[in-house]
Write an enzyme that holds these catalytic residues in place. Structure first.
Site, PDB file in Angstrom:
ATOM      1  N   GLU A 124       0.776  -1.232   0.123  1.00  0.00           N
ATOM      2  CA  GLU A 124      -0.097   0.091   0.134  1.00  0.00           C
ATOM      3  C   GLU A 124       0.754   1.216  -0.035  1.00  0.00           C
ATOM      4  OE1 GLU A 124      -2.914   0.374   3.199  1.00  0.00           O
ATOM      5  OE2 GLU A 124      -3.781   1.999   2.104  1.00  0.00           O
ATOM      6  N   GLY A 252       3.315   2.257  10.878  1.00  0.00           N
ATOM      7  CA  GLY A 252       3.046   1.211  12.249  1.00  0.00           C
ATOM      8  C   GLY A 252       2.732  -0.282  11.666  1.00  0.00           C
ATOM      9  N   ALA A 253       1.999  -0.485  10.932  1.00  0.00           N
ATOM     10  CA  ALA A 253       1.541  -1.778  10.467  1.00  0.00           C
ATOM     11  C   ALA A 253       0.811  -1.865   9.292  1.00  0.00           C
ATOM     12  CB  ALA A 253       0.801  -2.323  11.751  1.00  0.00           C
ATOM     13  N   GLU A 255      -2.330  -4.199   6.846  1.00  0.00           N
ATOM     14  CA  GLU A 255      -3.563  -4.922   7.118  1.00  0.00           C
ATOM     15  C   GLU A 255      -3.568  -6.178   5.899  1.00  0.00           C
ATOM     16  OE1 GLU A 255      -3.800  -1.677   6.474  1.00  0.00           O
ATOM     17  OE2 GLU A 255      -5.530  -1.312   4.885  1.00  0.00           O
ATOM     18  N   GLU A 289      -5.640  -2.986  12.495  1.00  0.00           N
ATOM     19  CA  GLU A 289      -5.082  -3.797  11.318  1.00  0.00           C
ATOM     20  C   GLU A 289      -6.112  -4.938  11.300  1.00  0.00           C
ATOM     21  OE1 GLU A 289      -3.280  -2.125   9.430  1.00  0.00           O
ATOM     22  OE2 GLU A 289      -2.459  -1.269  10.969  1.00  0.00           O
ATOM     23  N   GLU A 311     -10.106   3.960   6.031  1.00  0.00           N
ATOM     24  CA  GLU A 311      -9.111   4.430   7.271  1.00  0.00           C
ATOM     25  C   GLU A 311     -10.111   5.142   8.372  1.00  0.00           C
ATOM     26  OE1 GLU A 311      -6.688   3.057   7.760  1.00  0.00           O
ATOM     27  OE2 GLU A 311      -5.866   2.555   6.023  1.00  0.00           O
TER      28      GLU A 311
HETATM   29  N1  B3K Z   1      -3.084   1.058   5.557  1.00  0.00           N
HETATM   30  C1  B3K Z   1      -1.861   1.073   6.269  1.00  0.00           C
HETATM   31  C2  B3K Z   1      -0.978   2.441   5.977  1.00  0.00           C
HETATM   32  C3  B3K Z   1      -0.628   2.302   4.623  1.00  0.00           C
HETATM   33  C4  B3K Z   1       0.304   3.461   4.412  1.00  0.00           C
HETATM   34  C5  B3K Z   1       1.112   3.571   2.923  1.00  0.00           C
HETATM   35  N2  B3K Z   1       1.771   4.640   2.858  1.00  0.00           N
HETATM   36  C6  B3K Z   1      -1.944   0.858   7.525  1.00  0.00           C
HETATM   37  C7  B3K Z   1      -3.345   1.387   8.279  1.00  0.00           C
HETATM   38  O1  B3K Z   1      -3.829   2.321   8.042  1.00  0.00           O
HETATM   39  O2  B3K Z   1      -3.668   0.279   8.747  1.00  0.00           O
HETATM   40 ZN    ZN Z   2      -5.714   1.896   8.605  1.00  0.00          ZN
END
Ligand code: B3K
Ligand code: ZN
Length: 846
Positions: A124, A252-253, A255, A289, A311
């Site tokens: 992502e 951070g993480a 999914e 996540e 998000e």
């Molecule tokens: N979906 C990912 C974030 C991705 C960031 C890309 N630059 C983590 C989250 O929001 O859970």
């Molecule tokens: Zn997220």
């Protein structure tokens, strides 16, 4: 999607969205892993959906073969930069490609890369195109079969494992949810039985040696799975759920379907190495996540402009979870503090953008507090407007109607319009109008009539002026002068620019406005001290109770900054009363003791028409803390004793609350004794929370030996050492902050390629030590600019993210503005800047 944009414009626009002419329904991938020469064979089952060429994305790929239905497509295939264009394709065909990539040389930490000898991926938003040719866009959802060949013991991908190294993901997913991990890893394993009776194997994979620190992540995962079944009726849908901890990770993480990849700091925890805040973050991020499995994975985004669809909703869900697990009041107050610190700041500066942006150059620059945290507030407002039942019905309809689809905000809102029978046309402005609305409140009382007048304005933001009034749910209640509640919480829907409410009452009441922080607005309400004190002592709504104390403190600090006013006994008495109130929760008392931050004060001064002076803000804030410490001096030792937590360390919220009040009291004590109590506390600490609390007190007290002692004890532990790096910069005296950061960057354990370490030092300065960062000689700005340029070539996402520290530049005096602007211009003028950083810098320069 890009075809419609003018050729020379590298902006992508929401209005240009068009579905792909040819889509991919199934992906077969074969990986032969090698640090410098990984081979990726892809077999894509392609189907025509409309007229036109097939345009695939690929970046940094060495293309070996391309076959359509087994034959060379000849001149029906051409590669133009990062795009492969296939013309005259049949309605249905098999596209086979083979590419070579070099994960070890991939410093961007997107696509397939290596971290400590481990292969891992981050796709992502648009990282998959660095792995192989593909339609790298979220509205193309395909099933995947993946085979991994490597001489490594653990080979993981999405879905269910068919045999070692061979994985099948039966759920159609976009490329950004693809993941692969390979390495020498060990698992902590457990099981979960879903509400529909399916057995799920759970694994938390870490490097050998770290397995003793996975228990809390696993426990958080099981609680998240149970919560999503209980509260949203959503069960997990594969036979295995894997979490992997990776040391080098940009955020951070992530999914990825069935294979979440985490920054190791949000997985690994033991009482000796992790603080209460670390535990709370692990719980929150594991939940976040996991919750994406339904809100994001099963139902994903049609295009990246819809990012808040997954998000904002998933943050809202993780906040609900944390409220249920840890207590509503403290969680909500913390979430609002975070929103104000990050999102309100963003909304007030040159980077302001709507929750659903309308164009971007680099989508990674839009994983922002606005999309995430304001996006979550929008869901909270929606729930308040349609009611709990309407929300439950709307969400149920969303899951039922859109499972397996890539959706838009319109799809989401339609579910609530139907299920809740409401018109959400005006509400939808929350997705398109940037800027934090201001709601001015005035009240009057005449002849038995109490009247509240409300006036809303939405400020101009880059590219947006003359905005329409928003649909603002204002939750409020009324108390009588003695503090008894005379009207319970109700919601006034402010929809016009101006509105009023009247009440027949025998005497003027006390207004408790914006209960639960029911809308992300700035309230302009000059409430009297007397009313605020009544609310602070009696409000039934915990958020407004806390907010009244906050408003009293902020008012004192602002008056000290603008009028050189001193700190009055009435305020200090009120602070002391809450701090010593044995009936109140310790965590809440600790929150009440935390004064508005330096950055908050700088923003508030700017809003009020003053030019903030960072050194003065630092000094006045310290003076306020000293005044509070002196007022509480006699109570401090005994109060600290009552906060001691007996028994072995437990990260549960109740104990964490006691430790946080204990830490706040120790900070006050340090103002009075120069670190005597903190030295004792440091030596006595048997957990990292207490140790860090004492450590920062000693750093602030100027203790010369504590950093060396800490280092000697913890040098072997990279996550603890991140704290060591950060704390020394954040808690240095402002005049020493830049020098400390520079010195630490020459430390043998400093690694500028590791995002956690880099963020520790740079974030310690830009976020942790504002007066140091804003040093009048510009040394902080030059330091940041130098590092951004140094990092940008290797890791553009990281440099772009860290550049945001400059976004407050217009608030400051002419000299500082010139220095910051100069630093930004120096970056902008540098050759070979990444798309990520150049977009950020251009937006900040306006
Ligand atoms: N979906 C990912 C974030 C991705 C960031 C890309 N630059 C983590 C989250 O929001 O859970
Ligand atoms: Zn997220």
């Amino acid at each position: 999607m890009r075809d419609a944009a003018p050729a020379q414009d590298n902006r992508v626009h929401l209005k240009d969205y068009a579905p792909a002419a040819v889509t991919v329904t199934h992906v077969d991938l074969h990986f032969r892993l090698d640090p410098l020469a990984t081979r990726v064979q892809a077999r894509l089952s392609c189907e025509r959906r409309g007229p036109g060429d097939m345009v695939l994305d690929g970046e940094a790929l060495e293309t070996i073969t391309v076959l359509v239905d087994g034959v060379d497509p000849g001149d029906r295939m051409r590669i133009e930069g990062d795009r492969m264009i296939l013309t005259d394709m049949p309605d249905s065909f098999l596209l086979e490609t083979e590419v070579q990539i070099a994960p070890e040389r991939n410093t961007t930490l997107t696509g397939l890369y290596m971290s400590n000898g481990m292969y891992c991926t981050q796709c992502e938003a648009e990282g998959f195109r660095r792995i192989t040719w593909m339609l790298d866009r979220p509205d193309v959802m395909a099933t995947y079969d993946v085979e991994i060949e490597a001489d490594l013991p653990v080979l993981l991908s999405n879905g269910d494992e068919l045999q070692p190294g061979s994985w099948r993901d039966p759920w159609p997913k976009p490329t950004y949810l693809f993941a692969l991990v390979a390495g020498n890893l060990v698992a902590t394993s457990d099981r979960f039985t879903t509400m529909d009776g399916r057995e799920v194997a759970l694994n938390v994979w870490v490097r050998p040696g770290d397995e003793g620190r996975t228990a809390y992540a696993m426990d958080s995962l099981k609680r998240s799975m149970a919560w999503d079944e209980r509260v949203y009726g959503r069960a997990y849908d594969l036979s295995v759920f894997n979490i992997v901890a990776v040391d080098d990770f940009n955020m951070g993480a992530m999914e990825n379907k069935g294979l979440n990849v985490f920054n190791s700091r949000y997985v690994l925890a033991s009482p000796e190495t992790a603080t209460d805040a670390d535990y709370a973050n692990i719980e929150r991020i594991v939940a976040h996540e996991y919750f994406h499995n339904w809100t994001g994975n099963r139902i994903t985004c049609r295009d990246w402009f819809q990012l808040c669809l997954k998000e904002g909703l998933t943050v809202f869900r993780d906040q609900q979870f944390s409220q249920d697990e840890r207590g509503y009041a403290v969680q909500r107050i913390g979430d609002v503090m975070n929103l104000r610190a990050r999102q309100f700041r963003e909304d007030a500066g040159p980077l302001a953008h709507p929750v659903r942006p309308e164009s971007f150059v680099e989508i990674n620059n839009f994983y922002t507090a606005t999309v995430y945290e304001k996006g979550a507030e929008v869901i909270g407002m929606l729930r308040r407007l349609v009611g709990d039942d309407g929300y439950a019905a709307g969400v149920a309809l969303y899951f039922e109607r859109h499972d397996g689809e890539a959706c838009t905000i319109e799809d989401w809102l339609a579910c609530f319009e139907e299920a809740g029978d409401r018109d959400l046309m005006q509400f939808k402005l929350w997705y398109s109008q940037a800027g934090t609305p201001r709601v001015a409140v005035t009240e009057s009382f005449n002849d038995g009539t109490y009247r509240i007048d409300l006036k809303q304005t939405v400020p101009d933001t880059p590219g947006q002026t003359d905005k329409a009034p928003m649909h603002v749910p204002l939750a409020f209640g009324l108390l009588d002068r003695e503090g008894a509640e005379i009207r319970e919480t109700e919601v006034f829907e402010l929809r016009e620019a101006e509105a009023s409410m009247t009440f027949d009452l025998p005497e003027r009441p006390v207004l408790s406005m914006l209960r639960g922080f029911s809308a992300p607005v700035i309230l302009e309400f000059e409430q009297s001290d007397a009313d605020r004190l009544t609310l602070l002592a009696h409000d039934t709504a915990p958020f407004t109770l806390w907010e009244s104390g906050r408003a009293l403190a902020k008012d004192r600090l602002m008056r000290a900054l603008t009028e050189e006013a001193g700190f009055d006994a009435a305020w200090l008495d009120a602070v002391a009363a809450v701090t010593t109130d044995a009936e109140a929760a310790p965590a809440f008392r600790a929150l009440n003791l935390s004064l508005p931050s330096e950055d908050d004060l700088a923003g508030s001064l700017h809003n009020a028409g003053y030019v903030p002076d960072p050194d003065r803000i630092y000094a006045v804030r310290r003076a306020a803390q000293l005044a509070v410490a002196e007022r509480l001096a006699d109570d401090l030792p005994a109060l600290r004793d009552t906060m001691a937590v007996p028994g072995t360390y437990d990260p549960r919220a109740e104990d964490a609350g006691r430790r946080s009040l204990g830490a706040a009291l120790l900070r006050l004590q340090t103002y009075l004794d120069g670190g005597k109590a903190a030295r004792v506390a440091y030596d006595a600490a048997d957990n990292m929370t207490d140790r860090m609390s004492a450590f920062v007190c000693l750093l602030e007290a100027g203790d010369e030996s504590v950093a060396g002692r800490f280092e000697a004890d913890w040098r072997h532990d990279r996550l603890v050492m991140d704290k060591w790096f950060m704390a020394q910069v954040a808690h240095a005296a402002p005049r020493d902050a830049v020098g400390t950061a520079e010195r630490l960057m020459t430390h043998p354990d400093f690694d500028g390629r590791n995002p956690n370490r880099l963020r520790a030092v740079i974030g310690g300065l830009t976020g942790g030590n504002p007066a140091g960062f804003h040093a009048a000689d510009g040394s902080g700005y030059a330091f940041l600019a130098d590092w951004l340029l140094r990092v940008d070539g290797a890791n553009p996402q990281l440099s772009a993210r860290m550049s945001q520290a400059f976004d407050g530049w217009t608030r400051y005096d002419a000299d500082r503005q010139a220095l910051m602007c100069g630093a930004l211009e120096r970056i902008a003028a540098t050759d070979g800047l990444s798309r990520d950083l150049s977009e950020m810098v251009e937006r900040m320069l306006g």
